[in-house]
Design a protein around this motif. Structure first.
Motif, PDB file in Angstrom:
ATOM      1  N   GLY A   1      26.668  40.722  39.008  1.00 43.01           N
ATOM      2  CA  GLY A   1      27.682  39.691  39.160  1.00 43.01           C
ATOM      3  C   GLY A   1      27.413  38.547  38.210  1.00 43.01           C
ATOM      4  N   THR A   2      28.473  37.965  37.684  1.00 45.58           N
ATOM      5  CA  THR A   2      28.371  36.837  36.757  1.00 45.58           C
ATOM      6  C   THR A   2      29.369  35.764  37.163  1.00 45.58           C
ATOM      7  OG1 THR A   2      29.998  37.852  35.276  1.00 45.58           O
ATOM      8  CG2 THR A   2      27.663  38.302  34.821  1.00 45.58           C
ATOM      9  N   ALA A   3      29.319  34.624  36.481  1.00 44.58           N
ATOM     10  CA  ALA A   3      30.177  33.496  36.839  1.00 44.58           C
ATOM     11  C   ALA A   3      31.651  33.790  36.655  1.00 44.58           C
ATOM     12  CB  ALA A   3      29.791  32.262  36.016  1.00 44.58           C
ATOM     13  N   GLY A   4      31.989  34.840  35.934  1.00 41.19           N
ATOM     14  CA  GLY A   4      33.403  35.141  35.707  1.00 41.19           C
ATOM     15  C   GLY A   4      33.854  36.511  36.140  1.00 41.19           C
ATOM     16  N   PHE A   5      32.928  37.466  36.277  1.00 39.62           N
ATOM     17  CA  PHE A   5      33.275  38.855  36.579  1.00 39.62           C
ATOM     18  C   PHE A   5      34.277  39.418  35.573  1.00 39.62           C
ATOM     19  CE2 PHE A   5      31.475  39.024  40.978  1.00 39.62           C
ATOM     20  CZ  PHE A   5      30.890  40.268  40.863  1.00 39.62           C
ATOM     21  N   GLY A   6      34.231  38.914  34.336  1.00 40.02           N
ATOM     22  CA  GLY A   6      35.144  39.394  33.318  1.00 40.02           C
ATOM     23  C   GLY A   6      36.571  38.934  33.492  1.00 40.02           C
ATOM     24  N   LEU A   7      36.816  38.012  34.431  1.00 40.65           N
ATOM     25  CA  LEU A   7      38.174  37.570  34.761  1.00 40.65           C
ATOM     26  C   LEU A   7      38.477  36.216  34.149  1.00 40.65           C
ATOM     27  CD1 LEU A   7      37.998  38.350  38.585  1.00 40.65           C
ATOM     28  CD2 LEU A   7      39.160  39.743  36.853  1.00 40.65           C
ATOM     29  N   PRO A   8      39.738  35.949  33.823  1.00 41.58           N
ATOM     30  CA  PRO A   8      40.100  34.589  33.408  1.00 41.58           C
ATOM     31  C   PRO A   8      40.011  33.660  34.606  1.00 41.58           C
ATOM     32  CG  PRO A   8      42.077  35.912  33.708  1.00 41.58           C
ATOM     33  CD  PRO A   8      40.908  36.853  33.871  1.00 41.58           C
ATOM     34  N   ALA A   9      39.505  32.444  34.381  1.00 42.68           N
ATOM     35  CA  ALA A   9      39.408  31.481  35.477  1.00 42.68           C
ATOM     36  C   ALA A   9      40.796  31.014  35.893  1.00 42.68           C
ATOM     37  CB  ALA A   9      38.561  30.285  35.051  1.00 42.68           C
ATOM     38  N   ARG A  10      40.950  30.658  37.187  1.00 36.38           N
ATOM     39  CA  ARG A  10      42.186  30.065  37.676  1.00 36.38           C
ATOM     40  C   ARG A  10      42.083  28.556  37.573  1.00 36.38           C
ATOM     41  NH1 ARG A  10      42.485  33.976  42.062  1.00 36.38           N
ATOM     42  NH2 ARG A  10      41.660  32.494  43.570  1.00 36.38           N
ATOM     43  N   THR A  11      43.159  27.927  37.140  1.00 27.49           N
ATOM     44  CA  THR A  11      43.205  26.476  37.151  1.00 27.49           C
ATOM     45  C   THR A  11      43.419  25.993  38.580  1.00 27.49           C
ATOM     46  OG1 THR A  11      45.596  26.338  36.846  1.00 27.49           O
ATOM     47  CG2 THR A  11      44.223  26.474  34.841  1.00 27.49           C
ATOM     48  N   LEU A  12      43.167  24.704  38.802  1.00 26.39           N
ATOM     49  CA  LEU A  12      43.413  24.139  40.121  1.00 26.39           C
ATOM     50  C   LEU A  12      44.880  24.286  40.502  1.00 26.39           C
ATOM     51  CD1 LEU A  12      42.514  22.570  42.610  1.00 26.39           C
ATOM     52  CD2 LEU A  12      42.732  20.442  41.290  1.00 26.39           C
ATOM     53  N   THR A  13      45.776  24.046  39.545  1.00 26.91           N
ATOM     54  CA  THR A  13      47.206  24.176  39.818  1.00 26.91           C
ATOM     55  C   THR A  13      47.568  25.598  40.230  1.00 26.91           C
ATOM     56  OG1 THR A  13      47.746  22.377  38.295  1.00 26.91           O
ATOM     57  CG2 THR A  13      49.522  23.918  38.841  1.00 26.91           C
ATOM     58  N   GLU A  14      47.015  26.574  39.546  1.00 27.11           N
ATOM     59  CA  GLU A  14      47.286  27.969  39.896  1.00 27.11           C
ATOM     60  C   GLU A  14      46.775  28.290  41.298  1.00 27.11           C
ATOM     61  OE1 GLU A  14      47.193  30.168  35.510  1.00 27.11           O
ATOM     62  OE2 GLU A  14      45.299  29.719  36.556  1.00 27.11           O
ATOM     63  N   ASN A  15      45.593  27.779  41.630  1.00 25.30           N
ATOM     64  CA  ASN A  15      45.055  28.063  42.962  1.00 25.30           C
ATOM     65  C   ASN A  15      45.815  27.314  44.055  1.00 25.30           C
ATOM     66  OD1 ASN A  15      43.001  29.831  44.029  1.00 25.30           O
ATOM     67  ND2 ASN A  15      41.969  28.017  44.829  1.00 25.30           N
ATOM     68  N   GLU A  16      46.326  26.111  43.710  1.00 25.80           N
ATOM     69  CA  GLU A  16      47.159  25.383  44.666  1.00 25.80           C
ATOM     70  C   GLU A  16      48.439  26.159  44.993  1.00 25.80           C
ATOM     71  OE1 GLU A  16      46.046  20.699  43.788  1.00 25.80           O
ATOM     72  OE2 GLU A  16      47.672  21.655  42.662  1.00 25.80           O
ATOM     73  N   LYS A  17      49.005  26.839  43.996  1.00 32.06           N
ATOM     74  CA  LYS A  17      50.218  27.635  44.240  1.00 32.06           C
ATOM     75  C   LYS A  17      49.924  28.770  45.216  1.00 32.06           C
ATOM     76  CE  LYS A  17      52.486  26.669  39.808  1.00 32.06           C
ATOM     77  NZ  LYS A  17      52.940  27.255  38.515  1.00 32.06           N
ATOM     78  N   ILE A  18      48.753  29.375  45.071  1.00 42.99           N
ATOM     79  CA  ILE A  18      48.358  30.412  46.029  1.00 42.99           C
ATOM     80  C   ILE A  18      48.201  29.805  47.416  1.00 42.99           C
ATOM     81  CG2 ILE A  18      46.508  32.033  46.633  1.00 42.99           C
ATOM     82  CD1 ILE A  18      46.073  32.479  43.641  1.00 42.99           C
ATOM     83  N   GLY A  19      47.661  28.562  47.488  1.00 40.53           N
ATOM     84  CA  GLY A  19      47.518  27.885  48.767  1.00 40.53           C
ATOM     85  C   GLY A  19      48.843  27.593  49.441  1.00 40.53           C
ATOM     86  N   VAL A  20      49.848  27.203  48.657  1.00 37.01           N
ATOM     87  CA  VAL A  20      51.185  26.969  49.216  1.00 37.01           C
ATOM     88  C   VAL A  20      51.776  28.285  49.723  1.00 37.01           C
ATOM     89  CG1 VAL A  20      53.533  26.258  48.648  1.00 37.01           C
ATOM     90  CG2 VAL A  20      51.577  24.913  47.821  1.00 37.01           C
ATOM     91  N   ALA A  21      51.597  29.358  48.957  1.00 37.53           N
ATOM     92  CA  ALA A  21      52.062  30.675  49.399  1.00 37.53           C
ATOM     93  C   ALA A  21      51.345  31.102  50.676  1.00 37.53           C
ATOM     94  CB  ALA A  21      51.833  31.705  48.294  1.00 37.53           C
ATOM     95  N   PHE A  22      50.069  30.753  50.789  1.00 39.15           N
ATOM     96  CA  PHE A  22      49.307  31.072  52.002  1.00 39.15           C
ATOM     97  C   PHE A  22      49.903  30.366  53.216  1.00 39.15           C
ATOM     98  CE2 PHE A  22      45.786  29.537  54.775  1.00 39.15           C
ATOM     99  CZ  PHE A  22      45.484  30.744  55.377  1.00 39.15           C
TER     100      PHE A  22
END
Length: 523
Positions: free
Chosen positions: A253-274
């Motif tokens: 495991g690494t700090a990224g797992f090969g994935l692009p990081a999510r911005t705070l705004t992107e994660n907030e949108k997931i939170g609203v959908a939640f």
């Protein structure tokens, strides 16, 4: 798990775990015959914690709270310090795991999970403030969806002269939710990394209190596997964790797992959908309504979430979130700019981890998605440009397995090792190339049995168990895995050296998967 098979497994509000914690220790009854040694006791502040002895003579303390229960008004708040806990208290009962949904592999952990879960366990060979023993703090895996660390405390590592600490932290939406209202609540304008805040709070507790258990607060190693290793990687990059550990271990495991990081705004949108998925649609405070919702109902809503930048949503809580406070930038940029903690690092992966999402039928689509403009080069390197599928490699597995391991584990670990070494730090790199005992093939976590096996030292697993355990113990003790009687493990350094643990022993090699990893420059 969802898209892959994961086979390893406010202050006045008190939950079951806290009630366990508040039970007074039972008075030992008189017995005939010679006097026996009493239970181990450690003093933490105004509290005396009463543990129990193991058959090997080490002491175990279970269910020690390091923060207030994150329930009610403290749900989605940074971990709050505990008020003083005077008196003698029992520390022998297991406590609930952190609240989690069943995702295909974690039935036992899910059945005993609750929100009141911010506890740690400690096993130590000497309950003596003068012992100053090195400390291993283990952060468990489970894709940040589930899991628990309790099995590690039962291993024999402490019998080799180190103090072992295992940490529970909030999982899933309880640990990694962002929402505009949560961001506005925060004095730092941040939300989304509550699980990492828990781990930092646990490390702060360890720094203050581990001496009471015989540990040296200046010699703490943080270690983890899979999601735990990713969290270790993020703690290496977080300014909030500076000074809380002296070395680090990342396994698969690494700090990224090969994935692009999510911005705070992107994660907030997931939170609203939640919130919407949980049935909270009013214009007022969605967060207060969510805090008033039963936790297990929120787990049902969690299963409906998606990230638009993920092909496989089982990685939803592995995609790092740049909140600007705990995670201050994209992990790749932070690593390239030398922002990692200046500590020794031991990092590695298994030769086979998880197969590609979609399996063998998805290899060409997977190459196109993963390698982008370098897809044609990658097709050639994987032997796919002639339209045929190469036979399975006896060590690396099928082409689908190789692509997934390169993309998610192997090349991110190479990038992390290279950038950490380039900043002047010592790095040791490994690849596990043999299956765990009783397993037919190499798999994610194949090294865990060899490191944490609890049999006496003279009972090895084909000689590999004492070897790996000795390397890991040496690293925890000295910041270097090498020691008397062990095959030399060279620094990663400019030659990009690594050690392979094979069925026939150890092999020192260089430049692991170099042509492929040259196309995947990300953690």
């Amino acid at each position: 798990m969802l898209g892959f098979s994961y086979v390893k497994s406010a202050g006045a509000v008190l939950g079951v775990g806290s009630l366990m914690w508040c039970l007074a220790a039972a008075t030992a009854s008189a017995a005939k015959g010679p006097a026996v040694v009493g239970p181990p006791v450690a003093s933490v502040g105004r509290a005396r914690l009463q543990g129990e002895w193991t058959s090997s003579g080490s002491a175990v303390f279970r269910g020690i709270p390091y923060a207030q229960p994150p329930v009610g008004p403290l749900r989605w708040k940074p971990p709050h310090p505990l008020p003083p806990q005077p008196g003698t208290r029992s520390a022998i009962q297991p406590v609930p795991t952190c609240l989690q949904a069943f995702v295909g592999w974690n039935r036992a952990e899910e059945e005993r999970s609750e929100e009141d879960c911010l506890y740690l366990d400690i096993r130590t060979p000497r309950v003596n403030r003068k012992a100053r023993l090195p400390v291993l703090v283990w952060i468990h895996g489970g894709a940040n969806w589930g899991g628990a660390p309790s099995w590690v405390i039962d291993s024999g590592l402490a019998d080799r002269g180190i103090v072992v600490v295992t940490v529970q932290y909030r999982l899933g939406v309880f640990g990694f939710l962002s929402h505009p209202q949560l961001t506005r609540e925060s004095p730092h304008g941040a939300s989304g990394n509550f699980g990492l805040m828990d781990q930092i709070a646990a490390l702060e507790w360890v720094k203050r209190n581990i001496a009471a258990f015989g540990g040296d607060p200046a010699a703490v190693t943080i270690a983890g596997h899979s999601a735990g290793a990713q969290d270790v990687g993020l703690l290496l990059l977080s300014p909030r964790a500076r000074g809380l550990f002296a070395r680090a271990i990342q396994q698969s495991g690494t700090a990224g797992f090969g994935l692009p990081a999510r911005t705070l705004t992107e994660n907030e949108k997931i939170g609203v959908a939640f919130a919407q998925a949980a049935g909270v649609t009013q214009d007022g405070s969605q967060i207060e309504a969510l805090r008033a919702t039963a936790g297990r109902k929120l787990l049902d809503a969690q299963m409906l979430l998606e990230s638009p930048t993920l092909a496989d949503n089982s990685f939803l809580f592995l995609q790092p979130v740049i909140d600007g406070w705990i995670v201050t930038g994209a992990p790749g940029d932070l690593l390239k700019n030398g922002k990692s903690a200046r500590v020794p690092l031991l990092i590695g992966n298994a030769a086979q981890e998880f197969t590609l999402y979609g399996g063998d039928s998805a290899v060409r689509r997977g190459v196109a998605r993963i390698f982008g403009p370098f897809a044609d080069q990658a097709l050639g390197l994987y032997g796919l440009n002639e339209g045929t599928q190469p036979p399975d490699d006896p060590i690396l597995g099928s082409t689908a397995m190789q692509i997934a391991a390169d993309d998610t584990f192997r090349c991110p670990a190479e990038f992390t090792a290279a950038t950490h070494a380039a900043s002047g730090q010592r790095v040791w790199r490994f690849q596990m190339e043999r299956a765990a005992p009783g397993q037919l093939r190499i798999d994610d976590g194949s090294e865990l049995t060899f490191i944490f096996d609890n049999r006496p030292l003279n009972v090895g697993v084909d000689g590999v168990r004492p070897l790996l355990q000795s390397y890991w113990v040496n690293f925890v003790q000295h910041g270097d895995p090498n020691g008397p009687g062990l095959p030399q493990w060279p620094h990663y350094g400019g030659k990009r050296a690594y050690i392979a643990f094979t069925p026939s022993g150890t092999e020192v090699r260089t430049a692991l998967r170099a042509p492929i990893c040259a196309l995947l420059q990300r953690p």
